[in-house]
Design a protein around this motif. Structure first.
Motif, PDB file in Angstrom:
ATOM      1  N   PHE A  28       0.988  -1.290  -0.024  1.00  0.00           N
ATOM      2  CA  PHE A  28       0.059   0.083   0.230  1.00  0.00           C
ATOM      3  C   PHE A  28       0.666   1.298  -0.041  1.00  0.00           C
ATOM      4  CE2 PHE A  28       0.787   1.174   4.488  1.00  0.00           C
ATOM      5  CZ  PHE A  28       1.113  -0.006   5.028  1.00  0.00           C
ATOM      6  N   SER A  29       2.150   1.166   0.284  1.00  0.00           N
ATOM      7  CA  SER A  29       3.011   2.392   0.331  1.00  0.00           C
ATOM      8  C   SER A  29       3.570   2.541  -1.090  1.00  0.00           C
ATOM      9  CB  SER A  29       4.111   2.061   1.508  1.00  0.00           C
ATOM     10  OG  SER A  29       4.973   1.001   1.025  1.00  0.00           O
ATOM     11  N   ILE A  30       3.543   1.831  -1.915  1.00  0.00           N
ATOM     12  CA  ILE A  30       3.789   1.929  -3.317  1.00  0.00           C
ATOM     13  C   ILE A  30       3.042   2.970  -4.425  1.00  0.00           C
ATOM     14  CG2 ILE A  30       4.486   0.935  -5.503  1.00  0.00           C
ATOM     15  CD1 ILE A  30       4.863  -1.785  -3.948  1.00  0.00           C
ATOM     16  N   GLY A  31       3.800   4.042  -4.623  1.00  0.00           N
ATOM     17  CA  GLY A  31       2.911   5.021  -5.423  1.00  0.00           C
ATOM     18  C   GLY A  31       3.265   4.782  -7.063  1.00  0.00           C
ATOM     19  N   GLY A  32       4.091   3.784  -7.389  1.00  0.00           N
ATOM     20  CA  GLY A  32       4.431   3.387  -8.948  1.00  0.00           C
ATOM     21  C   GLY A  32       5.705   2.643  -8.724  1.00  0.00           C
ATOM     22  N   MET A  33       5.708   1.663 -10.074  1.00  0.00           N
ATOM     23  CA  MET A  33       6.776   0.728 -10.075  1.00  0.00           C
ATOM     24  C   MET A  33       7.520   1.022 -11.439  1.00  0.00           C
ATOM     25  SD  MET A  33       6.574  -1.556  -7.831  1.00  0.00           S
ATOM     26  CE  MET A  33       7.222  -3.143  -8.545  1.00  0.00           C
ATOM     27  N   ALA A  34       8.996   0.781 -11.247  1.00  0.00           N
ATOM     28  CA  ALA A  34       9.484   1.246 -12.576  1.00  0.00           C
ATOM     29  C   ALA A  34      10.545  -0.242 -12.985  1.00  0.00           C
ATOM     30  CB  ALA A  34      10.277   2.505 -12.200  1.00  0.00           C
ATOM     31  N   TRP A  35      10.997  -0.077 -14.176  1.00  0.00           N
ATOM     32  CA  TRP A  35      11.925  -1.161 -14.527  1.00  0.00           C
ATOM     33  C   TRP A  35      13.189  -0.231 -15.120  1.00  0.00           C
ATOM     34  CZ3 TRP A  35      11.685  -6.189 -14.271  1.00  0.00           C
ATOM     35  CH2 TRP A  35      10.309  -6.737 -14.141  1.00  0.00           C
ATOM     36  N   PHE A  36      14.385  -0.518 -14.395  1.00  0.00           N
ATOM     37  CA  PHE A  36      15.582  -0.238 -14.915  1.00  0.00           C
ATOM     38  C   PHE A  36      16.463  -1.343 -15.507  1.00  0.00           C
ATOM     39  CE2 PHE A  36      16.175   4.385 -13.238  1.00  0.00           C
ATOM     40  CZ  PHE A  36      15.141   4.469 -12.686  1.00  0.00           C
ATOM     41  N   ARG A  37      17.213  -0.950 -15.963  1.00  0.00           N
ATOM     42  CA  ARG A  37      18.500  -2.016 -16.525  1.00  0.00           C
ATOM     43  C   ARG A  37      19.934  -1.442 -16.554  1.00  0.00           C
ATOM     44  NH1 ARG A  37      17.186  -1.934 -23.212  1.00  0.00           N
ATOM     45  NH2 ARG A  37      18.015   0.077 -23.636  1.00  0.00           N
ATOM     46  N   GLN A  38      20.724  -2.541 -16.360  1.00  0.00           N
ATOM     47  CA  GLN A  38      22.170  -2.094 -16.224  1.00  0.00           C
ATOM     48  C   GLN A  38      23.117  -3.121 -17.389  1.00  0.00           C
ATOM     49  OE1 GLN A  38      24.084  -1.926 -12.440  1.00  0.00           O
ATOM     50  NE2 GLN A  38      25.739  -0.747 -13.176  1.00  0.00           N
ATOM     51  N   ALA A  39      23.581  -2.418 -18.305  1.00  0.00           N
ATOM     52  CA  ALA A  39      24.258  -3.395 -19.033  1.00  0.00           C
ATOM     53  C   ALA A  39      25.769  -3.306 -18.600  1.00  0.00           C
ATOM     54  CB  ALA A  39      24.434  -2.706 -20.451  1.00  0.00           C
ATOM     55  N   PRO A  40      26.637  -4.624 -18.951  1.00  0.00           N
ATOM     56  CA  PRO A  40      27.985  -4.602 -18.413  1.00  0.00           C
ATOM     57  C   PRO A  40      28.815  -3.223 -18.867  1.00  0.00           C
ATOM     58  CG  PRO A  40      27.467  -6.803 -19.484  1.00  0.00           C
ATOM     59  CD  PRO A  40      26.182  -5.416 -19.877  1.00  0.00           C
ATOM     60  N   GLY A  41      29.343  -2.957 -17.855  1.00  0.00           N
ATOM     61  CA  GLY A  41      30.267  -1.648 -18.042  1.00  0.00           C
ATOM     62  C   GLY A  41      29.388  -0.481 -18.166  1.00  0.00           C
ATOM     63  N   LYS A  42      28.244  -0.379 -17.774  1.00  0.00           N
ATOM     64  CA  LYS A  42      27.496   0.828 -18.184  1.00  0.00           C
ATOM     65  C   LYS A  42      26.594   1.024 -16.851  1.00  0.00           C
ATOM     66  CE  LYS A  42      26.927   0.623 -23.165  1.00  0.00           C
ATOM     67  NZ  LYS A  42      25.724   0.648 -24.253  1.00  0.00           N
ATOM     68  N   GLU A  43      26.277   2.449 -16.685  1.00  0.00           N
ATOM     69  CA  GLU A  43      25.244   2.700 -15.626  1.00  0.00           C
ATOM     70  C   GLU A  43      23.885   2.348 -15.589  1.00  0.00           C
ATOM     71  OE1 GLU A  43      27.657   7.060 -14.212  1.00  0.00           O
ATOM     72  OE2 GLU A  43      25.475   7.082 -15.160  1.00  0.00           O
ATOM     73  N   ARG A  44      23.354   2.206 -14.383  1.00  0.00           N
ATOM     74  CA  ARG A  44      21.816   1.759 -14.648  1.00  0.00           C
ATOM     75  C   ARG A  44      21.047   2.739 -15.216  1.00  0.00           C
ATOM     76  NH1 ARG A  44      20.090  -0.529  -9.154  1.00  0.00           N
ATOM     77  NH2 ARG A  44      20.401   1.446  -8.426  1.00  0.00           N
TER      78      ARG A  44
END
Length: 126
Positions: A28-44
Motif C-alpha cells: 500500500f506504500s507503493i506509488g508506482g513501479m519502474a524498470w531499470f536496466r544495467q548493461a555490462p560496464g554501463k550505468e543503470r
C-alpha cells in the motif's frame, strides 16, 4: 516491501520476452513501479514505469514503441513486455518501487526509489 523480478533469459534479436515483478509486504506504500536496466560496464538506466495515479506509463526513448509496462489484475504484479529485442537490450533488468508522492520527473532517476528487486538477466543474441 519485497520485490521479486523474474522472466529473464537468452533470446535472439527480434524476439519478445516478458519480465514480471511481484511485490509483497507493505504494498500500500507503493506509488508506482519502474524498470531499470544495467548493461555490462554501463550505468543503470531508466527503462519504463507505471505510476499508479496516472493513466499512461512512461518510457525511455530507447525502448518507446517496443516495450510496454503494465500492471496485472493482481495489483502486486507489474510486467515489462519487451518486443523486437535488440542486442543492445542485453542487461540485468531491475524493478523498483517509488513512494506515493514521487514526482513524475523523479521516476527517471534511480535515487528516488524505496525498494529494488534482485534483477533478472536478459541476453539478446544478434
Amino acid at each position: 516491501v519485497q520485490l521479486q523480478a523474474s522472466g529473464g533469459g537468452l533470446v535472439q534479436a527480434g524476439d519478445s520476452l516478458r519480465l514480471s515483478c511481484a511485490a509483497s509486504g507493505r504494498t500500500f506504500s507503493i506509488g508506482g513501479m519502474a524498470w531499470f536496466r544495467q548493461a555490462p560496464g554501463k550505468e543503470r538506466e531508466f527503462v519504463g514505469a507505471i505510476i499508479y495515479n496516472r493513466n499512461s506509463p512512461i518510457y525511455s526513448d530507447s525502448v518507446k514503441g517496443r516495450f510496454t509496462v503494465s500492471r496485472g489484475n493482481a495489483r502486486n504484479m507489474v510486467y515489462l513486455q519487451m518486443n523486437v529485442l535488440k542486442a543492445e537490450d542485453t542487461a540485468v533488468y531491475y524493478c523498483a518501487s517509488a513512494p506515493p508522492r514521487a514526482s513524475l520527473r523523479s521516476y527517471y532517476s534511480d535515487y528516488n526509489y524505496d525498494f529494488w528487486g534482485q534483477g533478472t538477466l536478459v541476453t539478446v543474441s544478434s
